[in-house]
Structure formats: C-alpha cells, structure tokens
Design a protein around this motif. Structure first.
Motif, short mmCIF file in Angstrom:
data_model
loop_
_atom_site.label_atom_id
_atom_site.label_comp_id
_atom_site.label_asym_id
_atom_site.label_seq_id
_atom_site.Cartn_x
_atom_site.Cartn_y
_atom_site.Cartn_z
N ARG A 150 0.81 -1.27 -0.06
CA ARG A 150 0.00 -0.01 0.03
C ARG A 150 0.77 1.28 -0.03
NH1 ARG A 150 -4.46 1.53 4.49
NH2 ARG A 150 -6.15 2.31 3.09
N GLU A 203 -5.67 -1.22 -2.68
CA GLU A 203 -6.74 -0.96 -1.81
C GLU A 203 -7.64 -2.32 -2.39
OE1 GLU A 203 -7.33 0.90 0.45
OE2 GLU A 203 -5.93 2.20 0.29
N HIS A 221 -12.39 -0.45 1.65
CA HIS A 221 -11.36 -0.42 0.50
C HIS A 221 -11.62 -0.10 -0.95
CE1 HIS A 221 -8.20 -0.64 3.72
NE2 HIS A 221 -9.03 -1.73 4.40
N LEU A 255 -12.30 3.44 -1.22
CA LEU A 255 -10.74 4.14 -1.57
C LEU A 255 -10.26 3.75 -2.89
CD1 LEU A 255 -9.56 3.47 1.91
CD2 LEU A 255 -10.16 5.51 0.89
#
Length: 252
Positions: free
Chosen positions: A118, A131, A150, A153
């Motif tokens: 990440r 994500e 996630h 995102l």
C-alpha cells in the motif's frame, strides 16, 4: 568489472527465467530466479531495482504454479531507504507475497504484505490495486464493511488516474476493480468496465508480458460477470466460454 560480475550474473539468471516464463515453464523459471537471488545476495554491488525485480519474479512463478515451497524466497522485506524509482517492483513483490501467505494460511502475515504494498505504489492505479487487495482480503475473511471501505478507496484512486496514456498494468486495474466490485457494487463495476473498453490502447514501457493472452481472458471474465449480474444469460455464457477457451489454451 569484478565488482559488477555478481550483478551481471544475477541479471542473466533473471532474463533466463523470463524466457522460461514465456514458455509457460514456471518451475524452470523459478530455479533461475532463485539462483539470481542467491547470486545477488553474494554480489558486492547493490542495484535497488534489480533487487526488487528478483523477489517479484519468484513470486510470479510461485503464484502461477501455487508452489509454496518458493515462499521463503519471497518472504522478504523491502529496504527501508528504498528510492522512488525502485518501488514499483517491490510493490508487486509485496502484493504477490500477500496472496502466497494467504494460500499458506498465514493471514496476519498476508495483511502485513498488503499493507507494505500500500505504501509502495507510485501511481493512482497502483494505489487502487493495493486497496483492491485489501478489499479482497477482508471479503474473504467475511468482513464486508471493511471490504466496501477499501473498494471505495480504490474507486477514488481510479478517478484521478490519467487513462489517455495508461500502460497495460494501469489499464488492467480497471478490470481488477470490475471483478472485485461485481459483488459489492455492480453499478460501479459496469461503469468501470465501460471505461476500460473506451480507454486508449496505446502501450508503453517494456513489460515482458505485454501481449499476454491472459489479459483477454480476464477481460472476458469481467464481461461475463457483469452480464450475469444483469441476468443476460447468453452473453454471460459466451464471455465465460471465451475465458475458459483462453485459459485452456494456456494450460490453466
């Protein structure tokens, strides 16, 4: 020249491994990649990008064959002072490591791998993939709320990615999103697949699998999933049949 000998030999073993990957001979490729790692470890000189490419290469061979015996060669940490130009191969190595650790039943270690990836992404597309890995991780563990967070995102990252000159890996992110979102957010999955189809097909970079047929197979899978969601059975069966045909031709 003596100082460079180890790096040259490691690079040569890596190239031989990629030749075997192109022949779908993954076990032979893995042996070359492992020899490259061993040679690099003994080399006097350092090359950050090559260092990242080697565990990335082993992880690809391990995932293609589901060979957990290769996990020790992949279960490594990136250097703390990693330069920006060397982050991309480590990003792929860490996300691949995460899925190998999931296959090995080491869920907490797998999460560490996904979290490491990440912070290594160098583009919005890479951040989106990171994500999506976490969304898949939490969905598999039965935590849909965390998975949706996630996924949201990931979609935000896709919105800021420039698609007009996106390379193959970046455009593949749209397919990865569509496949993951088909369960939690089928509307955005359909929109994303449409964006993929309309995005520029211009390719750049030196990706060794640029013309890989697996791209077409994954695209067919995403298309079939969306056809099924919209209850268009004939379209779904046709797309899944195409994907199965490609995977079969590749020996999967």
């Amino acid at each position: 020249l003596r100082n460079a000998r180890g790096l040259v030999r490691a690079r040569l073993e890596q190239m031989l491994g990629w030749v075997e990957i192109s022949r779908e001979r993954f076990s032979m490729a893995a042996r070359h990649f492992e020899r490259a790692l061993s040679t690099y470890a003994k080399a006097g000189e350092r090359d950050e990008r090559l260092h990242g490419r080697l565990p990335q290469s082993v992880s690809i061979a391990a995932l293609e064959t589901i060979d957990l015996d290769l996990l020790p060669s992949v279960d490594v940490e990136p250097p703390a002072d990693l330069g920006r130009n060397a982050r991309e191969p480590w990003f792929h190595a860490m996300q691949n490591r995460g899925w190998l650790l999931m296959l090995a039943g080491r869920q907490s270690d797998a999460l560490d791998g996904f979290l490491a990836a990440r912070v290594l992404g160098t583009s919005p597309a890479a951040a989106s993939i990171a994500e999506l890995n976490l969304a898949s991780f939490y969905r598999i563990l039965g935590a849909p709320a965390a998975a949706r967070e996630h996924l949201h995102l990931a979609r935000r990252q896709l919105r800021v990615q420039q698609w007009s000159h996106a390379n193959l890996d970046e455009r593949m992110t749209l397919l990865e999103y569509a496949l993951e979102a088909q369960i939690l957010d089928p509307t955005s999955a359909g929109e994303t697949l449409t964006r993929y189809r309309s995005s520029s097909r211009r390719r750049r970079g030196d990706h060794p699998l640029e013309n890989d047929c697996r791209v077409a197979a994954i695209e067919a899978m995403a298309r079939g999933s969306l056809e099924a969601i919209h209850e268009r059975q004939s379209g779904a069966l046709a797309a899944f049949g195409k994907a199965l045909e490609i995977w079969s031709q590749l020996g999967y």
